[in-house]
Each structure stands twice: as C-alpha cells, then as structure tokens.
Write an enzyme that holds these catalytic residues in place. Structure first.
Site, mmCIF file in Angstrom:
data_model
loop_
_atom_site.group_PDB
_atom_site.id
_atom_site.type_symbol
_atom_site.label_atom_id
_atom_site.label_comp_id
_atom_site.label_asym_id
_atom_site.label_seq_id
_atom_site.Cartn_x
_atom_site.Cartn_y
_atom_site.Cartn_z
ATOM 1 N N ILE A 117 0.904 -1.158 0.000
ATOM 2 C CA ILE A 117 0.000 0.000 0.000
ATOM 3 C C ILE A 117 0.938 1.201 0.000
ATOM 4 O O ILE A 117 1.688 1.406 0.949
ATOM 5 C CB ILE A 117 -0.919 0.075 1.246
ATOM 6 C CG1 ILE A 117 -1.948 -1.049 1.253
ATOM 7 C CG2 ILE A 117 -1.628 1.438 1.285
ATOM 8 C CD1 ILE A 117 -2.915 -1.003 2.439
ATOM 9 N N TYR A 118 0.927 1.933 -1.088
ATOM 10 C CA TYR A 118 1.786 3.113 -1.202
ATOM 11 C C TYR A 118 0.977 4.288 -1.714
ATOM 12 O O TYR A 118 0.129 4.133 -2.591
ATOM 13 C CB TYR A 118 2.956 2.858 -2.159
ATOM 14 C CG TYR A 118 4.037 2.005 -1.549
ATOM 15 C CD1 TYR A 118 4.920 2.540 -0.606
ATOM 16 C CD2 TYR A 118 4.184 0.675 -1.905
ATOM 17 C CE1 TYR A 118 5.909 1.749 -0.040
ATOM 18 C CE2 TYR A 118 5.168 -0.120 -1.340
ATOM 19 C CZ TYR A 118 6.030 0.427 -0.410
ATOM 20 O OH TYR A 118 7.005 -0.345 0.161
ATOM 21 N N GLY B 41 -4.396 5.907 2.054
ATOM 22 C CA GLY B 41 -3.924 4.593 2.493
ATOM 23 C C GLY B 41 -5.043 3.819 3.177
ATOM 24 O O GLY B 41 -5.188 2.604 2.981
ATOM 25 N N ASN C 103 10.032 1.348 9.489
ATOM 26 C CA ASN C 103 8.956 2.150 8.907
ATOM 27 C C ASN C 103 7.854 2.329 9.969
ATOM 28 O O ASN C 103 6.792 1.717 9.908
ATOM 29 C CB ASN C 103 8.416 1.472 7.645
ATOM 30 C CG ASN C 103 7.442 2.357 6.885
ATOM 31 O OD1 ASN C 103 6.983 3.389 7.378
ATOM 32 N ND2 ASN C 103 7.111 1.941 5.676
ATOM 33 N N TYR D 60 -0.846 0.057 10.588
ATOM 34 C CA TYR D 60 -1.396 -1.302 10.647
ATOM 35 C C TYR D 60 -1.847 -1.665 12.060
ATOM 36 O O TYR D 60 -2.880 -2.308 12.229
ATOM 37 C CB TYR D 60 -0.398 -2.313 10.091
ATOM 38 C CG TYR D 60 -0.224 -2.155 8.593
ATOM 39 C CD1 TYR D 60 -1.309 -2.323 7.734
ATOM 40 C CD2 TYR D 60 0.993 -1.794 8.038
ATOM 41 C CE1 TYR D 60 -1.179 -2.147 6.364
ATOM 42 C CE2 TYR D 60 1.136 -1.619 6.668
ATOM 43 C CZ TYR D 60 0.049 -1.798 5.841
ATOM 44 O OH TYR D 60 0.174 -1.618 4.487
ATOM 45 N N LYS E 152 -3.034 0.414 14.243
ATOM 46 C CA LYS E 152 -4.286 1.159 14.406
ATOM 47 C C LYS E 152 -5.456 0.398 13.773
ATOM 48 O O LYS E 152 -6.586 0.481 14.226
ATOM 49 C CB LYS E 152 -4.119 2.543 13.768
ATOM 50 C CG LYS E 152 -5.230 3.526 14.040
ATOM 51 C CD LYS E 152 -4.962 4.832 13.327
ATOM 52 C CE LYS E 152 -5.344 4.645 11.892
ATOM 53 N NZ LYS E 152 -5.168 5.717 10.980
#
Length: 174
Positions: free
Chosen positions: A97-98, A109, A136, A143, A145
């Site tokens: 996911i970018y 996102g 990162n 993720y 969250k």
C-alpha cells in the site's frame, strides 16, 4: 476525500503502475537507503516484464487510488500461491500500500486498506498478513491502528542490504 476513486488496474496501465510504484517507493525509502540498493531493487521489482507477469497472475491484484483521474497511490494483494511467503488458501497478503507523499494524511492509504478488507471478506479468508520494514514506524502504526499484530519477522533484501521486516496479521475469523 470524496473525489478519490479506487479501481482495479488493467494490463494496459502498466506504465502508470510502474511510475507510481517507483515514485512512491523512492519517496518512502530513499532517505534511509543507498542509491545503489534502491536502484537495484527498483529495477528488479518494477521492471516492465515483472509487472506484466504480476498483472496476468489471477492470484495477484493491483488497485489504483485516483484523485481527479490522477493516480496518487496503489494497493497490491496476493492470494494462494502468489503470496510471497505463507501461501495459505485462507489468507490474503497485502504486499503493498503506497501513496504519494504529497497525499499523506488524506486517508488514501486507509481507503486502499479498506479495499483489501472488502476483498478479504468477499473471499472469506481467515486473516490478512503483510511484511513491513521494522524502521517504517509510520506504516507499523497504521497497521496497528487497524488491528494488526506482529507474529514473526523475516529478512528483506534491498540490493545488498539485509533488512528485517515485521510480519503482521489481522485475524478476520476466530
């Protein structure tokens, strides 16, 4: 937000996919990695041939996030044997996911993640998993969250640099 469209990438959009893939990866990681390692990874991972093969793979799907018809981010998911590691039929991997840096904080996102969740529910999988670079922190927080927990680690090679990815999963069924 209301003008963001999420839709499946089609094979004749390979140039746009390559462009967004390279640009978002550079924006996310070039400050922490050498130019040689970044170039080596990008040439291998975003070559036209590799993307063509991935787009033809019925177990891999790409989705663009578009704002006013401009690609601003993308999602790549893998099912079954196309998953990079676990390869279980009852799981889906979010490989990427970018989002373009200028669109950070605009919930794009999250929209791409929700698309992955929607597909996971349609396919009735037990869980979603992914690997995220241990440095990162922004992605790890995103993720967590969304309910993901770390369950393992694996090695990720960026050029000749050995890095550690945290493997995270989200159970969808008990």
């Amino acid at each position: 937000m209301e003008n963001i469209e999420i839709r499946k990438v089609v094979p004749n959009e390979i140039d746009q996919l390559q462009k967004i893939g390279i640009q978002t990866f550079l924006e996310a990681f070039s400050s922490e990695n050498s130019e040689e390692n970044m170039n080596s990874y990008l040439e291998k991972s975003f070559s036209t041939q590799k993307l063509k093969t991935e787009l033809k793979d019925k177990n891999s799907e790409f989705y663009f996030a578009l704002e006013n018809k401009t690609v601003v981010g993308y999602l790549k998911i893998n099912l079954g044997q196309s998953q990079t590691e676990i390869k279980e039929e009852n799981a889906i991997e979010i490989e990427r996911i970018y989002v373009l840096k200028e669109f950070y904080g605009k919930k794009i996102g999250q929209l791409l993640f929700e698309k992955a969740m929607e597909i996971s529910r349609q396919k009735k999988v037990d869980y979603i998993w992914l690997g995220v670079w241990e440095e990162n922190l922004r992605a790890i927080h995103f993720y967590q969250k969304n309910g993901f927990v770390v369950f393992d680690k694996h090695i990720f090679k960026l050029g000749d640099d050995i890095q550690t990815d945290l493997m995270m999963k989200l159970l969808l069924k008990e």
